[in-house]
Design a protein around this motif. Structure first.
Motif: not given
Length: 407
Positions: A292, A317, A336, A340, A363
């Motif tokens: 991330k 991500k 992202l 989620g 996450d």
């Protein structure tokens, strides 16, 4: 004795492997040692197929981070099944039939590709596919393809019994990364493979690409003659633990970095790059991660591929893929989301993965699998835990770092 390269064989009148096969689903096994380029080979095959052709992928990976499956899911693949945290040729072999049946039922593919982990013994897997085909009448083993990393073959050929067996029990050898070495290095690789006394067709990839007519429709001669080849292996198998043949050649760490801070943030990319640069090729074979990041990370060659950031989002991500000193960052198919990622209906996991209950998903900032040479696991576990290379970009936030030895 070297068999003539397959690219010297005259092409067939029609594309191989794409004829209608209504009774059974052909299966192609793609194997090769860690970092050889198996996923790249598959991703380069997909654009060559007709638009209506349905390809399904069964992927076996070390650890619980399905990096290559994420890449494949972003391509035109009809469905993906994952077998994680184990080896598809031994402790996960019992789940193979269920995974294939799920793909056949949900996707109805024209072909299934099984991409193995780097330590899989292909002959054992091919035997299981043959058995499932005989008993169900649903599958036919079309071919076993091994990818050899010419640049690094000399190193792991010396230490890995599995690498030699992957090259020996196959229908086709694809020589990959030959473009980055000199002719002498390539010839040395050919000679060392030739020392295995193979009667196998070979082909050189074009930066990881091989024509579909070469990869598909092999009508596996190896599979038809499989049982006699494996007599000696089964005698050895009866007298010693199968995992000693190949899984003990590597050690695997699972790394997770998370935070309880609700403010969106990413990984410290400078610290992560220091770790990637410091990773020695003879100690660390592969690093795969979902990262991330609040800004696009740079691949080892300096290339930057930004993700699409939607309104209100400050991070995205990226998929990290490191092998033998080089790495790439690839943005995931979407930025992202705040709640989620939701897996597609045709993607699922098997293995020692625990189902996550409904509710806010976990996450983490980073999920990583590190595959190391034998004997290196504990040393690098301590280094990752103590040297702050895996950290949050927000120095005021206490990141929760977990490093677990899983193999």
């Amino acid at each position: 004795m070297r068999k003539a390269p397959i690219d010297t064989i005259p092409p067939a009148e029609a594309p191989l492997g794409l004829e209608a096969m209504p009774q059974t689903t052909p299966i192609t096994i793609v194997t090769g040692y860690l970092g050889s380029g198996k996923t790249t080979l598959i991703l380069n095959l997909i654009p060559q197929l007709p638009k209506e052709y349905k390809l399904a992928l069964l992927k076996n990976e070390f650890g619980d981070v399905a990096i290559d499956s994420e890449l494949a899911s972003a391509s035109a693949i009809g469905g993906v099944q994952e077998l994680l945290n184990g080896c598809i040729c031994c402790n996960l072999v019992g789940q193979l039939g269920d995974a294939l049946d799920t793909l056949r039922k949900d996707v109805n593919p024209d072909r299934i590709i099984i991409e193995t982990s780097g330590s899989t013994f292909p002959a054992t897997l091919a035997m299981e596919v043959n058995r499932l085909g005989r008993e169900s009448g649903n599958y036919t083993l079309d071919g076993v393809v091994v990818v050899i990393d010419v640049e690094n073959w000399k190193g792991y050929e010396d230490t890995s019994y599995t690498a030699k067996m992957q090259a020996k029990y196959t229908d086709l050898i694809v020589f990959n990364k030959w473009e980055v070495v000199d002719e002498r290095r390539y010839e040395d690789c050919l000679d060392r493979v030739g020392d295995l006394e193979l009667q196998v067709a070979t082909v050189k990839s074009d930066k990881g690409r091989v024509d579909q007519d070469v990869l598909l429709g092999l009508d596996s001669a190896f599979a038809k003659d499989l049982n006699p080849l494996l007599d000696d292996h089964h005698e050895k198998h009866a007298s010693r633990d199968h995992s000693a043949d190949h899984q003990s050649e590597v050690e695997v760490l699972a790394v997770t970095l998370s935070t309880e801070d609700i403010v969106s943030q990413g990984v410290n990319l400078d610290a992560l790059e220091t770790f990637l640069l410091a990773a020695p090729k003879d100690e660390i074979y592969r690093i795969k991660a979902i990262v991330k990041a609040s800004k696009p990370p740079a691949s080892s060659g300096g290339d930057v591929e930004p993700a699409v950031i939607h309104q209100g989002q400050t991070t995205a991500k990226y998929i990290l893929n490191w092998a033998f000193g080089r790495w790439t960052f690839t943005p995931m198919s979407s930025a992202l989301p705040t709640t989620g990622n939701t897996p597609s209906s045709n993607s699922s996991r098997s293995g020692s993965i625990v189902e996550i209950p409904d509710g806010p998903p976990i996450d983490p900032l980073l999920r990583m699998t590190v595959i190391l040479a034998r004997g290196e696991g504990e040393k690098w576990k301590k280094r990752i835990e103590t040297q702050a290379h895996i950290a949050s970009e927000n120095e005021k936030t206490n990141g929760i770092l977990r490093v677990t030895r899983i193999l």
